[in-house]
Design a protein around this motif. Structure first.
Motif, PDB file in Angstrom:
ATOM      1  N   LYS A  54      -4.822 -74.799 -52.009  1.00 27.69           N
ATOM      2  CA  LYS A  54      -5.520 -74.816 -53.487  1.00 27.69           C
ATOM      3  C   LYS A  54      -5.163 -73.505 -53.971  1.00 27.69           C
ATOM      4  O   LYS A  54      -4.906 -73.335 -55.055  1.00 27.69           O
ATOM      5  CB  LYS A  54      -6.894 -75.386 -53.701  1.00 27.69           C
ATOM      6  CG  LYS A  54      -6.809 -76.624 -53.370  1.00 27.69           C
ATOM      7  CD  LYS A  54      -8.194 -77.343 -53.786  1.00 27.69           C
ATOM      8  CE  LYS A  54      -7.896 -78.624 -53.428  1.00 27.69           C
ATOM      9  NZ  LYS A  54      -9.521 -79.116 -53.559  1.00 27.69           N
ATOM     10  N   LYS A  55      -5.692 -72.451 -53.075  1.00 24.48           N
ATOM     11  CA  LYS A  55      -5.939 -71.068 -53.930  1.00 24.48           C
ATOM     12  C   LYS A  55      -4.732 -70.855 -54.199  1.00 24.48           C
ATOM     13  O   LYS A  55      -4.203 -69.618 -55.264  1.00 24.48           O
ATOM     14  CB  LYS A  55      -6.226 -70.084 -52.834  1.00 24.48           C
ATOM     15  CG  LYS A  55      -6.688 -68.769 -53.419  1.00 24.48           C
ATOM     16  CD  LYS A  55      -7.255 -67.826 -52.668  1.00 24.48           C
ATOM     17  CE  LYS A  55      -7.252 -66.625 -53.132  1.00 24.48           C
ATOM     18  NZ  LYS A  55      -8.725 -65.903 -52.276  1.00 24.48           N
ATOM     19  N   ASN A  56      -3.405 -70.648 -53.216  1.00 26.48           N
ATOM     20  CA  ASN A  56      -1.932 -70.144 -52.597  1.00 26.48           C
ATOM     21  C   ASN A  56      -1.073 -70.876 -53.570  1.00 26.48           C
ATOM     22  O   ASN A  56      -0.128 -70.313 -54.378  1.00 26.48           O
ATOM     23  CB  ASN A  56      -1.245 -70.030 -51.316  1.00 26.48           C
ATOM     24  CG  ASN A  56      -2.914 -69.129 -50.641  1.00 26.48           C
ATOM     25  OD1 ASN A  56      -2.797 -67.591 -51.332  1.00 26.48           O
ATOM     26  ND2 ASN A  56      -2.345 -69.326 -48.916  1.00 26.48           N
TER      27      ASN A  56
ATOM     28  N   LYS B 109       5.745 -69.731 -58.819  1.00 25.44           N
ATOM     29  CA  LYS B 109       6.266 -69.089 -57.981  1.00 25.44           C
ATOM     30  C   LYS B 109       6.067 -69.100 -56.277  1.00 25.44           C
ATOM     31  O   LYS B 109       6.140 -69.434 -55.343  1.00 25.44           O
ATOM     32  CB  LYS B 109       6.142 -67.796 -58.554  1.00 25.44           C
ATOM     33  CG  LYS B 109       6.468 -66.652 -57.098  1.00 25.44           C
ATOM     34  CD  LYS B 109       6.388 -65.204 -58.093  1.00 25.44           C
ATOM     35  CE  LYS B 109       6.831 -64.132 -57.506  1.00 25.44           C
ATOM     36  NZ  LYS B 109       6.533 -62.585 -58.055  1.00 25.44           N
ATOM     37  N   ALA B 110       4.243 -69.317 -55.812  1.00 27.34           N
ATOM     38  CA  ALA B 110       4.135 -69.435 -54.580  1.00 27.34           C
ATOM     39  C   ALA B 110       4.077 -71.019 -53.801  1.00 27.34           C
ATOM     40  O   ALA B 110       4.843 -70.495 -53.266  1.00 27.34           O
ATOM     41  CB  ALA B 110       2.182 -69.229 -54.911  1.00 27.34           C
TER      42      ALA B 110
ATOM     43  N   LYS C 275       6.878 -72.452 -54.339  1.00 25.26           N
ATOM     44  CA  LYS C 275       8.773 -72.335 -54.551  1.00 25.26           C
ATOM     45  C   LYS C 275       8.915 -70.548 -52.782  1.00 25.26           C
ATOM     46  O   LYS C 275       9.940 -71.563 -51.900  1.00 25.26           O
ATOM     47  CB  LYS C 275       9.474 -70.908 -55.547  1.00 25.26           C
ATOM     48  CG  LYS C 275       9.714 -72.749 -56.492  1.00 25.26           C
ATOM     49  CD  LYS C 275      10.624 -71.798 -56.915  1.00 25.26           C
ATOM     50  CE  LYS C 275      10.491 -72.558 -58.352  1.00 25.26           C
ATOM     51  NZ  LYS C 275      10.858 -71.710 -59.939  1.00 25.26           N
ATOM     52  N   GLU C 276       8.063 -69.795 -52.570  1.00 27.91           N
ATOM     53  CA  GLU C 276       7.971 -69.200 -51.254  1.00 27.91           C
ATOM     54  C   GLU C 276       7.595 -69.757 -50.466  1.00 27.91           C
ATOM     55  O   GLU C 276       8.704 -69.653 -49.183  1.00 27.91           O
ATOM     56  CB  GLU C 276       7.040 -67.603 -52.352  1.00 27.91           C
ATOM     57  CG  GLU C 276       7.615 -66.894 -52.922  1.00 27.91           C
ATOM     58  CD  GLU C 276       6.559 -65.629 -52.994  1.00 27.91           C
ATOM     59  OE1 GLU C 276       5.295 -65.685 -51.908  1.00 27.91           O
ATOM     60  OE2 GLU C 276       6.801 -65.394 -53.781  1.00 27.91           O
ATOM     61  N   LEU C 277       6.899 -70.588 -50.637  1.00 28.70           N
ATOM     62  CA  LEU C 277       6.206 -71.560 -49.398  1.00 28.70           C
ATOM     63  C   LEU C 277       7.208 -72.438 -48.667  1.00 28.70           C
ATOM     64  O   LEU C 277       7.958 -72.142 -47.826  1.00 28.70           O
ATOM     65  CB  LEU C 277       4.910 -71.513 -49.786  1.00 28.70           C
ATOM     66  CG  LEU C 277       4.246 -72.725 -48.121  1.00 28.70           C
ATOM     67  CD1 LEU C 277       3.948 -72.203 -47.471  1.00 28.70           C
ATOM     68  CD2 LEU C 277       2.592 -73.901 -48.772  1.00 28.70           C
ATOM     69  N   VAL C 278       7.877 -73.007 -49.792  1.00 26.43           N
ATOM     70  CA  VAL C 278       9.250 -74.383 -48.913  1.00 26.43           C
ATOM     71  C   VAL C 278      10.599 -72.901 -48.641  1.00 26.43           C
ATOM     72  O   VAL C 278      11.050 -73.669 -47.619  1.00 26.43           O
ATOM     73  CB  VAL C 278      10.001 -74.455 -50.151  1.00 26.43           C
ATOM     74  CG1 VAL C 278      10.926 -75.494 -50.455  1.00 26.43           C
ATOM     75  CG2 VAL C 278       8.513 -76.003 -51.139  1.00 26.43           C
TER      76      VAL C 278
END
Length: 164
Positions: free
Chosen positions: A141-143, A148-149, A151-154
């Motif tokens: 939830k936080k990240n 943008k966060a 897309k970086e995770l994926v």
């Protein structure tokens, strides 16, 4: 010396009185005296033989008593020996039963401990998994609050997939 020697008349009368007394005693007194002496001898002999029989019986009774005492002692020793053996058998059986019972109780306790251990581990795993999910959910939830966060995770997952 005439005073010292008796006269013939006196001697004859003394002889007649002596023979008469002898005859009278033989007829009236000697037979009963001899019979009573024979009876006394017989009674004494009977008493002696009775005493001898009693002595032999006492010796026989004494030997019988000794035999009975010996048999009684042997019987007592046999009974005591059997009682000791029975006591030892009972004690050994009780020890074996107690050991079996203790082993069974220990085995049941081990099984119960293992069951409790497995249940505790399962509970800990469940708690850890729930805690991990909560932590992950909060982190996500936080990240992932901004695009943008996300897309970086994926992209990082895609890189990990390509590497594996």
């Amino acid at each position: 010396m005439e005073l010292l020697t008796p006269g013939t008349g006196l001697i004859i009368w003394q002889l007649i009185v002596f023979v008469g007394l002898f005859f009278l005693l033989s007829k009236l007194a000697w037979k009963p005296i001899i019979n009573s002496l024979k009876e006394r001898e017989t009674s004494i002999q009977d008493a002696l033989s009775t005493a001898e029989r009693a002595r032999l019986e006492m010796a026989q009774l004494k030997s019988d008593n000794e035999k009975l005492l010996k048999e009684a002692r042997e019987e007592r020793d046999k009974i005591l020996r059997e009682a000791r053996e029975a006591s030892n058998r009972i004690k050994d059986d009780a020890q074996v039963e107690a050991k079996k019972s203790a082993d069974k109780i220990i085995e049941e306790a081990r099984a119960a401990i293992n069951i409790e251990k497995q249940a505790a581990l399962k509970e800990v795993r469940t708690q850890v998994a729930l805690f991990s999910l909560e932590v992950a959910e909060k982190l996500m939830k936080k990240n992932l609050t901004d695009d943008k966060a996300q897309k970086e995770l994926v992209e990082s997952y895609v890189k990990d997939i390509k590497v594996n």
